[in-house]
Design an enzyme around this catalytic site. Sequence first.
Site, mmCIF file in Angstrom:
data_model
loop_
_atom_site.group_PDB
_atom_site.id
_atom_site.type_symbol
_atom_site.label_atom_id
_atom_site.label_comp_id
_atom_site.label_asym_id
_atom_site.label_seq_id
_atom_site.Cartn_x
_atom_site.Cartn_y
_atom_site.Cartn_z
ATOM 1 N N ARG A 30 -0.248 2.871 -12.723
ATOM 2 C CA ARG A 30 0.184 3.969 -11.857
ATOM 3 C C ARG A 30 0.828 5.086 -12.665
ATOM 4 O O ARG A 30 0.511 6.275 -12.493
ATOM 5 C CB ARG A 30 1.145 3.431 -10.803
ATOM 6 C CG ARG A 30 0.497 2.421 -9.858
ATOM 7 C CD ARG A 30 1.536 1.521 -9.200
ATOM 8 N NE ARG A 30 2.499 2.298 -8.432
ATOM 9 C CZ ARG A 30 3.669 1.823 -8.031
ATOM 10 N NH1 ARG A 30 4.033 0.596 -8.365
ATOM 11 N NH2 ARG A 30 4.484 2.580 -7.316
ATOM 12 N N LEU A 47 1.639 -8.738 -9.873
ATOM 13 C CA LEU A 47 1.179 -7.463 -9.340
ATOM 14 C C LEU A 47 2.323 -6.825 -8.576
ATOM 15 O O LEU A 47 3.148 -7.523 -7.980
ATOM 16 C CB LEU A 47 -0.020 -7.660 -8.395
ATOM 17 C CG LEU A 47 -1.301 -8.238 -8.991
ATOM 18 C CD1 LEU A 47 -2.346 -8.418 -7.898
ATOM 19 C CD2 LEU A 47 -1.853 -7.349 -10.101
ATOM 20 N N ASP A 48 2.374 -5.492 -8.586
ATOM 21 C CA ASP A 48 3.356 -4.784 -7.776
ATOM 22 C C ASP A 48 3.187 -5.190 -6.309
ATOM 23 O O ASP A 48 2.097 -5.560 -5.868
ATOM 24 C CB ASP A 48 3.172 -3.269 -7.896
ATOM 25 C CG ASP A 48 3.437 -2.761 -9.302
ATOM 26 O OD1 ASP A 48 4.170 -3.443 -10.041
ATOM 27 O OD2 ASP A 48 2.912 -1.686 -9.647
ATOM 28 N N LYS A 49 4.263 -5.086 -5.555
ATOM 29 C CA LYS A 49 4.243 -5.491 -4.150
ATOM 30 C C LYS A 49 3.107 -4.822 -3.378
ATOM 31 O O LYS A 49 2.436 -5.461 -2.558
ATOM 32 C CB LYS A 49 5.598 -5.144 -3.506
ATOM 33 C CG LYS A 49 5.729 -5.587 -2.059
ATOM 34 C CD LYS A 49 7.140 -5.310 -1.561
ATOM 35 C CE LYS A 49 7.325 -5.775 -0.122
ATOM 36 N NZ LYS A 49 8.718 -5.563 0.352
ATOM 37 N N THR A 70 0.336 -3.493 -4.675
ATOM 38 C CA THR A 70 -0.972 -3.626 -5.326
ATOM 39 C C THR A 70 -1.577 -4.942 -4.870
ATOM 40 O O THR A 70 -0.913 -5.984 -4.904
ATOM 41 C CB THR A 70 -0.826 -3.621 -6.862
ATOM 42 O OG1 THR A 70 -0.295 -2.361 -7.272
ATOM 43 C CG2 THR A 70 -2.176 -3.827 -7.537
#
Length: 306
Positions: A243, A141-143, A145
């Site tokens: 996103r 996951l993105d930092k 998210t």
Amino acid sequence: MKEIRITNNEEGQRLDRFLKKYLNKANQSFIYKMLRKKNIKLNDLKAEPETILKKNDLVQLYLSDDTIDKFREKKTLKQTDIHFKVVYEDDNILIVNKPVGLSTQPDVTSSRNLIDEIKMYLDAKEQNISFTFKPAVCNRLDKNTSGLVIAAKNYDTLKQTNKAIRERRIRKFYVAKVHGIIKEDLELRDYLIKNDEKNMVKIVKETTANSKKVVTYAQPLKTENNFTWLEIEIETGRAHQIRAHLSSVGHPVAGDKKYGRKDSEKHQVLHAYKLILDGYENDLAYLNKMEIKSEINDRFTIGGGK
């Protein structure tokens, strides 16, 4: 003499590759020489470097303790606090709720990351014991998210989970708050191009030499002022996919500083809230059809706030 019994974490790999991980400061020529001179044996017999290891095999090192210590660098984990929350755990798999602000893997932007915290957590439970395998995360996951991340405790689980993800057998669902009013379901099928220098992606309609297909489904849950809450399922799992994809159709995620618009949210409101597991075989078949959830209310930041 030191004996090493092969577990399910080490089986299935070549003997020379196992030895290179175990004696991680030794070069290949040293390992081959020790095998040739029978200073390293497999099940009391001379073994070839390409021999595939099986569970319960015995690797015998007829080397002094000083020699083993010389060629074996023992890595110590950096002590860190635990920021994630455990959602599901058994002997094979760990599924955690990652907070906003924590990178999944080590990166240059932060000294804290999820994988190191998971290793610390399992070390404390004495479950991080392997000669060559360390727990690994299977999805990222993105930092900024939050939500569910799968970690494998052993090699078989890692191999089967990665295969299930590649084959799209594991379904991944998100909840997001986006700009604008959406009244109908969305089915977005486009292509993504990544710019590694800027760490950004671009959505395009036509395929190119360096593009990758992206498929995103979104279902409106409710509206709130000029925002819509969506349940999102991704068929492909590309970097920044949700996103960038939603932004490309005029509905960027609230709080998204990279692909969005200015608003009052401190962090992007995107949470990986549900996993439906499938694609497992043999001893891991019990995981099939298991549904793991972490509601949007479980979203939190490293600092402890919502």
